[in-house]
Design an enzyme around this catalytic site. Sequence first.
Site, mmCIF file in Angstrom:
data_model
loop_
_atom_site.group_PDB
_atom_site.id
_atom_site.type_symbol
_atom_site.label_atom_id
_atom_site.label_comp_id
_atom_site.label_asym_id
_atom_site.label_seq_id
_atom_site.Cartn_x
_atom_site.Cartn_y
_atom_site.Cartn_z
ATOM 1 N N TYR A 98 0.853 -1.193 0.000
ATOM 2 C CA TYR A 98 0.000 0.000 0.000
ATOM 3 C C TYR A 98 0.895 1.251 0.000
ATOM 4 O O TYR A 98 1.849 1.342 0.781
ATOM 5 C CB TYR A 98 -0.899 -0.029 1.243
ATOM 6 C CG TYR A 98 -1.760 1.196 1.383
ATOM 7 C CD1 TYR A 98 -2.854 1.389 0.547
ATOM 8 C CD2 TYR A 98 -1.471 2.177 2.322
ATOM 9 C CE1 TYR A 98 -3.631 2.523 0.652
ATOM 10 C CE2 TYR A 98 -2.246 3.312 2.436
ATOM 11 C CZ TYR A 98 -3.325 3.478 1.592
ATOM 12 O OH TYR A 98 -4.099 4.603 1.696
ATOM 13 N N ASP A 170 -0.709 -7.018 6.992
ATOM 14 C CA ASP A 170 -1.816 -6.090 6.753
ATOM 15 C C ASP A 170 -2.955 -6.917 6.167
ATOM 16 O O ASP A 170 -2.894 -7.360 5.018
ATOM 17 C CB ASP A 170 -1.344 -4.988 5.794
ATOM 18 C CG ASP A 170 -2.434 -3.964 5.487
ATOM 19 O OD1 ASP A 170 -3.629 -4.287 5.632
ATOM 20 O OD2 ASP A 170 -2.077 -2.852 5.063
ATOM 21 N N LYS A 195 -11.919 0.249 5.617
ATOM 22 C CA LYS A 195 -12.328 -0.542 4.459
ATOM 23 C C LYS A 195 -13.413 -1.546 4.868
ATOM 24 O O LYS A 195 -14.483 -1.135 5.280
ATOM 25 C CB LYS A 195 -11.091 -1.206 3.845
ATOM 26 C CG LYS A 195 -9.868 -0.267 3.729
ATOM 27 C CD LYS A 195 -10.050 0.859 2.741
ATOM 28 C CE LYS A 195 -8.982 1.953 2.842
ATOM 29 N NZ LYS A 195 -7.590 1.531 2.795
HETATM 30 C C1 PLP Z 1 -6.318 2.041 3.097
HETATM 31 C C2 PLP Z 1 -5.230 1.099 3.432
HETATM 32 C C3 PLP Z 1 -4.268 1.403 4.407
HETATM 33 C C4 PLP Z 1 -4.245 2.736 5.113
HETATM 34 O O1 PLP Z 1 -5.334 2.907 5.951
HETATM 35 P P1 PLP Z 1 -6.002 4.338 6.282
HETATM 36 O O2 PLP Z 1 -7.165 3.969 7.104
HETATM 37 O O3 PLP Z 1 -6.330 4.999 4.985
HETATM 38 O O4 PLP Z 1 -4.946 5.114 7.030
HETATM 39 C C5 PLP Z 1 -3.310 0.451 4.701
HETATM 40 N N1 PLP Z 1 -3.275 -0.726 4.059
HETATM 41 C C6 PLP Z 1 -4.171 -1.062 3.108
HETATM 42 C C7 PLP Z 1 -4.085 -2.393 2.440
HETATM 43 C C8 PLP Z 1 -5.167 -0.160 2.754
HETATM 44 O O5 PLP Z 1 -6.049 -0.486 1.786
#
Ligand code: PLP
Length: 380
Positions: A98, A170, A195
């Site tokens: 990311y 992640d 998300k």
């Molecule tokens: C959006 C996202 C992030 C960052 O998260 P935020 O809530 O925007 O700070 C990190 N990793 C992945 C895979 C993401 O899609």
Amino acid sequence: MRFSTKAIHAGQPPDELTGAVNVPVYLSSTYAQSAPNRTRGYSYSRSGNPTRAVLERALAQVEGGRTGLAFSSGLGALATLLGHFPSGSRIVAIDDLYGGSWRLFEHHRRQFGVQTEYVDMTRLGPLVSALQKPTDLVYLETPTNPLMRIADLGAIARVAHRAGALMAVDNTFATPALQRPIERGADVVLHSTTKYLGGHSDIIGGALVLKSRSLGEKLRWLQNAIGAVPSPFDCFLVLRGLHTLAIRMRAHGESARAVAEVLEASARIRSVHYPGLRSHPQHALARRQMDGFGGMLSAELKGGLAEARRFLRRLKVFTLAESLGGVESLIDHPALMTHASVPRAERESRGISGGLLRLSCGIEDPSDLADDVRSALRDR
Ligand SMILES: *Cc1c(COP(=O)(O)O)cnc(C)c1O
């Protein structure tokens, strides 16, 4: 308990005071003390808040860890995790990362002398070579963004631990409904709850889940010291999202499959990247380590940028927007939007071309989504 039951009940008993089945939103920054430093567990809401505590326990349970910590964003969670690694530490991260995470790793390199090396983790060889040097943390995403590559969590945990490194995953794309990295050996799970966990495109939030209580307590200290904590109301919304996560992820998966099949059948498409397709190079691995393939996919149009722009203009249900994981279908042009900060040469060598589109398939009727894509692909 199985996952969908856990998502609704684990760590969330009815409120002790009133029996409320949902934890109240405790909008209080501070808490009365009966004598100096005599509290009922809460003193100040940066350090701890009852609504946040329920979310944190629920997240720990659904990911199978000992400690859950909620943050004001996914990057707030990552900044706090990186705060654990002193100058001179070494990180090996997946190369398809990311963009915001990459930006933060690079900041820690420049500012604090924490070195990060980026390697392809879809094969074990490059990681094993990178781990020849002493390493403190192996950091990855699977499936990756936007190319939906899969990394073998169990195999990576083994080589990371043999090298004495911690492993952090992640898990934003898969969610614990489909994949639980701690069960496969990971020490840390990170989420952007913005998300799928939130699930309705109405909050920004993040989380860490730690396998061990000792690392959990160190990061809890840092959570309070850095202070990137979410509001109690946002915690409530993530809990509400968690309650429907299991059925939403099933619906997202059905939508993505319907859309992937339309794309794969079209002569205008060069390639479709969805781990649920037999044509995906790591379909078998995805089937082994995931309980479903999720709602994200990407596809490359043959005509490059011009065709991609035409396709985007013709869509009616998919909305052109960054982010993902909400009930509504979104589409992203990585090269011009989410991945525009990746240098062009590197973007192209990674396969992020002008014709590539990333789709977050929502939970509308899968037939409407398939029709939308089919008609946008048709001749003018
Ligand atoms: C959006 C996202 C992030 C960052 O998260 P935020 O809530 O925007 O700070 C990190 N990793 C992945 C895979 C993401 O899609």
